[in-house]
Scaffold this motif. Structure first.
Motif, short mmCIF file in Angstrom:
data_model
loop_
_atom_site.label_atom_id
_atom_site.label_comp_id
_atom_site.label_asym_id
_atom_site.label_seq_id
_atom_site.Cartn_x
_atom_site.Cartn_y
_atom_site.Cartn_z
N GLU A 185 -9.47 7.18 6.67
CA GLU A 185 -8.71 6.04 6.14
C GLU A 185 -7.86 6.47 4.94
O GLU A 185 -6.70 6.07 4.79
CB GLU A 185 -9.64 4.88 5.72
N ALA A 221 3.24 -3.79 4.80
CA ALA A 221 2.05 -4.38 5.46
C ALA A 221 1.06 -3.30 5.86
O ALA A 221 -0.15 -3.45 5.65
CB ALA A 221 2.50 -5.17 6.70
N GLU A 222 1.62 -2.20 6.43
CA GLU A 222 0.75 -1.11 6.87
C GLU A 222 0.04 -0.48 5.68
O GLU A 222 -1.17 -0.21 5.72
CB GLU A 222 1.59 -0.07 7.64
N ALA A 258 -0.62 -1.93 2.82
CA ALA A 258 -1.62 -2.89 2.33
C ALA A 258 -2.88 -2.83 3.19
O ALA A 258 -4.00 -2.85 2.68
CB ALA A 258 -1.04 -4.30 2.33
N ARG A 259 -2.67 -2.77 4.53
CA ARG A 259 -3.82 -2.73 5.43
C ARG A 259 -4.65 -1.46 5.19
O ARG A 259 -5.87 -1.51 5.10
CB ARG A 259 -3.34 -2.77 6.89
N ARG A 260 -3.99 -0.33 5.07
CA ARG A 260 -4.70 0.93 4.88
C ARG A 260 -5.40 0.96 3.52
O ARG A 260 -6.46 1.56 3.37
CB ARG A 260 -3.72 2.12 5.00
N PHE A 261 -4.74 0.33 2.52
CA PHE A 261 -5.35 0.24 1.20
C PHE A 261 -6.69 -0.50 1.29
O PHE A 261 -7.71 -0.04 0.79
CB PHE A 261 -4.39 -0.50 0.24
N ASP A 262 -6.65 -1.69 2.00
CA ASP A 262 -7.87 -2.48 2.17
C ASP A 262 -8.95 -1.68 2.89
O ASP A 262 -10.12 -1.70 2.49
CB ASP A 262 -7.58 -3.76 2.98
N LEU A 263 -8.54 -1.01 3.98
CA LEU A 263 -9.52 -0.29 4.78
C LEU A 263 -10.17 0.84 3.97
O LEU A 263 -11.38 1.05 4.02
CB LEU A 263 -8.88 0.28 6.05
N LEU A 270 -10.46 1.04 0.75
CA LEU A 270 -11.32 0.43 -0.24
C LEU A 270 -12.62 -0.06 0.40
O LEU A 270 -13.71 0.10 -0.17
CB LEU A 270 -10.57 -0.76 -0.89
N ALA A 271 -12.49 -0.65 1.61
CA ALA A 271 -13.68 -1.15 2.30
C ALA A 271 -14.65 -0.01 2.59
O ALA A 271 -15.86 -0.15 2.42
CB ALA A 271 -13.29 -1.84 3.61
N ARG A 272 -14.13 1.15 3.00
CA ARG A 272 -14.99 2.29 3.31
C ARG A 272 -15.66 2.82 2.03
O ARG A 272 -16.83 3.19 2.04
CB ARG A 272 -14.20 3.42 3.99
N ASP A 287 -3.53 -1.26 -7.06
CA ASP A 287 -3.67 -2.34 -6.07
C ASP A 287 -2.32 -3.00 -5.79
O ASP A 287 -1.73 -3.61 -6.69
CB ASP A 287 -4.66 -3.37 -6.63
N PRO A 288 -1.79 -2.86 -4.55
CA PRO A 288 -0.48 -3.46 -4.25
C PRO A 288 -0.48 -4.98 -4.35
O PRO A 288 0.55 -5.59 -4.64
CB PRO A 288 -0.20 -3.03 -2.81
N VAL A 289 -1.66 -5.60 -4.14
CA VAL A 289 -1.71 -7.07 -4.23
C VAL A 289 -1.48 -7.51 -5.68
O VAL A 289 -0.77 -8.46 -5.96
CB VAL A 289 -3.07 -7.60 -3.71
#
Lengths: 455, 157
Positions: A62, A78-79, A81-86, A88-90, A123-125
């Motif tokens: 990830e 978007a991509e 942001a999604r990869r950032f979340d993933l 972080l989740a891992r 954090d992009p958010v």
């Protein structure tokens, strides 16, 4: 008696004590093996679910994809942001629960938490997407790679170490299980052996008891038999002897007044008594010979026609007041047997028929051939034989429950039966209550060419 | 391929999610459901009857309390007529789950863990949670693979 029982009980328990001990060892060994393998299974299950290497690899992947997305010249917000979340989740997954403990054990928990914190500073958010942020994310991703690689390395070597230890454990457990099962098997064998031995002992003891009891019974019955024999024979001898005695007394009382008729009358009585004594002694002698296996039958063809004619003649002479009928079938009635023994058997049957039927009723003797046998059937019109007496009719000393039977020795029919068997023939009886009985002697037919012995 | 379409749809949804803050669809239903594809927002999922489930998991300590909708309620709400659900996660992880499992067990699509909204930065937006503490047969590695976290799409077959 009760004392003896108690000691028996105690010795029985004592013989089962090693058995109980072996059983406990057997169960203990099995229980231990079971516990060991169950612990191993639990350990393997936990190891399978943990799969730390997969978690680290996922994080590694990830982070790599995030770095690539952030490095792309045309940044897809978007991509990214999604990869950032993933990513972080891992990283979160790695710093929670069992994963966190694992990493703490190998000294990497701090660095994982540090990676999370570093990532959150970009954090992009919170900060909004911008080419600068994407460039910073790409730089951070590249700088984190060596760290995550090292963690992956360490996790792999730790996992392999653990796998090797687990394999060692597995082998050791396997040995324990094999040992326990073998031990349990041995214990089971020992238990079976002990059980069998105890059972065999019990069985032998029982056999010995039975044998002793049967010997005692045999002893008792033998002595009872001799007692019966002596009592019956002496009783049966007394009657004819007293008849002779009283006949002689009467003659001597008359002195010189004795007439020829007196002598003739007494002679008949004495002759009859002597005949009875002779037959009794004959029977007893035959019995003794039968018991000592000294009786040898002299087999020869017998013309039954002439044999029965003389037998009936003799019986008629003894009992002039009774009606004796003789009927012989046509053809040669030649049986194979011993003339003397056959005579004894038929004489006995005739005497019985006369003894056990009312005066005035006829006695019938019929001789006929049937198949390969010659039959001599003696029929009386007496009271018949009770059903309960039939099974023991040919037993020695068995005199039946009928009042009239009290006269006999209980030997006549027994001897007749035993002689019949010695001759290879059969003695049968048919009876009708209140009407009479038929005793039939069956003898084998003699071969044609054999010379016939006449009376 | 259905799955690529789902992923594409999920990506579009996520892209939309970044811009629109109020009602962001977090789950897409495709395949044998009424009116497919159905995009569901958090509030739509919260409108389903909510259930609480306290259970241990293989990746956390203790027994967290999860809150969310029953998977079978979600499927029946949209008159699903399939036997298998393909669950797709944010990272493209996908797995086939037989619908019968949702009937036999009270499997929930958890939106909250210990009162906290599940975030895509952890195991959100939706985590499929099995009542593993109540049923011994669920304590099996073959069931652990069905505990899909970061669930974003369901395709009914």
């Amino acid at each position: 008696m009760s004392l003896r029982d108690h000691s028996d009980d105690r010795s029985k328990w004592a013989s089962y004590a090693p058995l109980l001990l072996l059983l406990l060892i057997f169960l203990g060994a099995l229980g231990f093996a079971l516990a060991k393998s169950s612990a191993l299974e639990r350990d393997m299950r936990i190891a399978a679910t943990q799969n730390m290497l997969w978690v680290v690899t996922q994080t590694q992947m990830e982070l790599l994809v995030l770095t690539l997305a952030a490095s792309s010249p045309v940044g897809d917000d978007a991509e990214i942001a999604r990869r950032f979340d993933l990513t972080l989740a891992r990283l979160n997954l790695m710093s929670q629960g069992p994963q966190a403990r694992y990493l703490d054990d190998i000294g990497h928990l701090q660095s994982v938490q540090g990676m999370s914190d570093a990532l959150l500073t970009l954090d992009p958010v919170a900060l909004g997407h911008s080419p600068d942020l994407h460039a910073a994310l790409s730089d951070l991703g590249q700088s984190l790679h060596p760290q995550i690689n090292r963690i992956a390395n360490d996790v792999m070597t730790t996992d392999w170490d653990k796998a090797a230890t687990r394999l060692d454990d597995y082998r050791a457990t396997q040995q324990v299980v094999i040992f326990s099962v073998a031990f349990a098997l041995l214990a089971a064998l020992a238990v079976s052996w002990l059980l069998l031995r105890n059972q065999r002992k019990l069985h032998l003891a029982q056999l010995a008891r039975l044998r002793a009891a049967s010997l005692l019974e045999q002893e008792r019955s033998t002595s009872a038999m001799y007692r019966d024999f002596a009592a019956i024979v002496s009783h049966q001898m007394r009657t004819p002897l007293s008849l002779i005695d009283s006949a002689m007394h009467r003659l001597s009382r008359k002195g010189t007044d004795v007439t020829a008729q007196d002598v003739a009358e007494r002679r008949v009585i004495v002759a009859d008594a002597v005949g009875r004594l002779t037959r009794l002694v004959d029977t007893v002698l035959l019995l003794a010979k039968l018991d000592t296996d000294q009786l040898q039958a002299r087999f020869a063809p017998i013309s039954m026609r002439s044999a029965v004619t003389s037998l009936v003649g003799e019986a008629q002479a003894r009992h002039p007041d009774r009606e004796l009928r003789l009927s012989c079938a046509e053809g040669p009635l030649v049986a194979l047997g011993d003339l003397h023994l056959v005579g004894h058997i038929l004489d006995n049957l005739l005497s019985n028929a006369i003894k056990y039927s009312q005066a005035g009723t006829p006695i019938e003797l019929r001789v006929f051939a049937q198949g390969q046998t010659i039959a001599c059937a003696v029929t009386d019109q007496g009271a018949g034989i009770h059903n309960q007496d039939l099974p023991r009719l040919f037993d020695r000393y068995y005199r039946g429950n009928d009042g009239g039977a009290g006269h006999g020795t209980g030997l006549g029919l027994a001897v007749a039966h035993e002689l019949t068997e010695l001759l290879g023939g059969r003695l049968t009886v048919e009876t009708w209550a209140g009407k009479g009985s038929v005793f039939t002697l069956w003898l084998p037919v003699a071969a044609q060419e054999q010379e016939v012995v006449h009376e | 391929m259905a799955t690529t379409q789902i992923i594409a749809a999920a990506l579009v949804l996520l892209a939309v999610a970044r811009t629109a803050t109020a009602e962001i669809p977090i789950l897409t239903l495709t395949g044998a459901v009424n009116g497919a594809p159905v995009s569901l927002t958090r509030s739509a999922l919260k409108d389903l009857p909510q259930h609480e489930l306290a259970t241990s998991t293989s990746v956390t300590d203790g027994t967290p309390v999860f809150e969310g909708f029953l998977m079978r309620d979600l499927l029946s709400e949209y008159q699903s007529s399939g036997e298998t659900v393909v669950a797709v996660a944010l990272n493209d992880y996908q797995i086939n789950i037989p619908v019968s499992g949702f009937e036999r067990f009270d499997v929930i699509g958890a939106l909250y863990k210990d009162g906290q909204t599940l975030s895509p930065r952890d195991k959100g937006p939706i985590w499929i949670v099995y009542p593993r503490d109540d049923h011994g047969e669920l304590q099996d590695i073959r069931y652990d693979t069905r505990w899909v976290w970061q669930l974003v799409a369901l395709h009914v077959e």
